[in-house]
Enzyme design. Structure first.
Site, PDB file in Angstrom:
ATOM      1  N   ASP A   1       0.831  -1.215   0.000  1.00 21.39           N
ATOM      2  CA  ASP A   1       0.000   0.000   0.000  1.00 21.39           C
ATOM      3  C   ASP A   1       0.857   1.254   0.000  1.00 21.39           C
ATOM      4  O   ASP A   1       0.569   2.217  -0.727  1.00 21.39           O
ATOM      5  CB  ASP A   1      -0.905   0.005   1.230  1.00 21.39           C
ATOM      6  CG  ASP A   1      -2.001  -1.024   1.154  1.00 21.39           C
ATOM      7  OD1 ASP A   1      -3.062  -0.703   0.601  1.00 21.39           O
ATOM      8  OD2 ASP A   1      -1.804  -2.143   1.649  1.00 21.39           O
ATOM      9  N   ILE A   2       1.896   1.258   0.835  1.00 16.95           N
ATOM     10  CA  ILE A   2       2.735   2.447   0.934  1.00 16.95           C
ATOM     11  C   ILE A   2       3.474   2.678  -0.382  1.00 16.95           C
ATOM     12  O   ILE A   2       3.551   3.821  -0.875  1.00 16.95           O
ATOM     13  CB  ILE A   2       3.718   2.323   2.100  1.00 16.95           C
ATOM     14  CG1 ILE A   2       2.958   2.133   3.428  1.00 16.95           C
ATOM     15  CG2 ILE A   2       4.628   3.541   2.172  1.00 16.95           C
ATOM     16  CD1 ILE A   2       1.921   3.182   3.732  1.00 16.95           C
TER      17      ILE A   2
END
Length: 407
Positions: free
Chosen positions: A179-180
């Protein structure tokens, strides 16, 4: 003081991690970010993580997961399933430079909120879609969360101890790295598209970000090692297949990570360990030889490291410019003098919690530093403000929308 993106307005329709992380980065750089949430419940991460406590020690509705990636934004709640809610979002999009969403591919087309629909009313809109597998392809319909992308891209096959060691087997990286990474790639894409719009074309565009793609791209040299050699990388715990010594060593009171990057650093290491003869040993004098013979070399080094403390070795290796560092837990990280000097832990006033900790943005810009103008918002904190200022709705119109549960 000037801010890089103070002229940019962002409509953030995203939820959970990847999209909100990207939008928070834009907010830190000065953009006006309007976060659209579901009435009553809000972003899913308002229900995830640890509850922040107020000054009296009582739990508040604010969660650690939400607080981690939503500072700098204004929260409004709109019922996107209602036609009136969809129309409000279209009107807001007309006044925005960027829209970020991470719904499943095709979902927003049902509401007339997809890129093709919105570009008709705002041709300058940069529209960023973040999904698990992208807008096309045989998996595009699938939902997905971080562990799926860690597993499918090969990251978990690289992470963990070898199968013949205790605890051997594939392991997940300890945070939502997919996600990051996707959020950071989204920021790069958004800034690139804005630059092209403003300097070249005058028009926005659609950005298609897949967590699957982003995580694979982030494997970088590890993927390239395989593509060049044809050899599938094996799990090596903290060690490296191509550099040695490049791993954690047990000391008398903890573990120290050693990252010897060249032959001169290795010779320095050998001097400090009291084993200068290893620096000229034909099995170890070159990095490729050390990597090939690390099963012989590493036990010899490990025996010496165990005899002294982490601090003892770190002080001597630091003085000799041999890269090393302790394996800290998070209670130690935030006490580190370098972290304190770099002001990577900040605190912000919050209307519900009182004071909240925040991990600072790592960008250090000399002329347009990042700013922390707003703490993470409470649910619907700015609905009246935004709809009044941007769309000109008066108190009666707002009251009617609330009565009909549109906002």
């Amino acid at each position: 003081m000037a801010e890089c993106l103070s002229h940019i307005r962002v409509l953030d329709l995203s939820r959970v991690f990847s999209g909100p992380w990207a939008a928070q980065m834009l907010a830190d750089l000065g953009a006006d970010v309007i976060k659209v949430e579901r009435p009553g419940r809000g972003d899913d991460v308002r229900q995830q993580g640890y509850r922040a406590k107020n000054a009296e020690g009582l739990e508040t509705p604010e969660t650690s997961s939400f607080l981690a990636m939503n500072r700098g934004k204004r929260s409004i709640s709109i019922n996107m399933a209602a036609p009136e809610g969809q129309e409000l979002i279209r009107k807001l999009a007309r006044h925005c430079d960027v829209l970020i969403e991470n719904f499943k591919a095709g979902d927003l087309a049902r509401y007339g909120l997809d890129y093709e629909s919105l570009k008709e009313i705002n041709p300058r809109l940069v529209y960023c879609s973040i999904t698990g597998f992208g807008q096309s392809g045989p998996y595009s319909h699938r939902p997905g969360y971080d562990p799926i992308f860690q597993s499918m891209t090969g990251l978990m096959s690289l992470t963990g101890n070898p199968p013949d060691e205790p605890g051997g087997g594939p392991q997940k990286v300890g945070y939502a790295v997919s996600d990051i990474n996707a959020g950071l790639y989204a920021v790069i894409g958004i800034l690139s598209a804005l630059n092209h719009r403003d300097a070249v074309s005058g028009r926005g565009q659609h950005i298609d970000i897949a967590l699957f793609d982003a995580q694979l791209a982030s494997l970088s040299h590890m993927a390239m090692n395989y593509l060049i050699s044809g050899e599938v990388p094996q799990r090596m715990g903290t060690a490296s297949a191509i550099t040695c010594p490049y791993q954690a060593f047990e000391c008398s009171d903890g573990h120290l990570m050693i990252a010897v990057g060249n032959d001169s650093q290795f010779r320095q290491l050998c001097e400090i360990l009291g084993m200068p003869e290893l620096g000229g040993d034909p099995r170890f004098e070159l990095n490729r030889l050390r990597a090939r013979n690390q099963k012989v070399l590493v036990p010899m080094l490990a025996d010496v490291f165990r005899g002294r403390s982490v601090k003892y070795w770190q002080e001597r290796l630091d003085a000799a410019n041999v890269p090393c560092g302790p394996i800290n837990d998070l209670s130690q990280v935030f006490e580190d003098p370098q972290i304190r000097h770099r002001e990577m832990l900040i605190r912000m006033d919050h209307s519900t919690v009182g004071t909240i900790p925040q991990i600072a943005n790592p960008l250090k810009l000399s002329e347009t530093p990042v700013s922390y103008r707003r703490p993470p918002p409470t649910l619907s904190q700015h609905t009246d403000e935004v709809l009044s200022d941007m769309l000109g709705l008066d108190a009666a119109a707002l009251a009617e929308l609330k009565e009909r549960r549109v906002i």
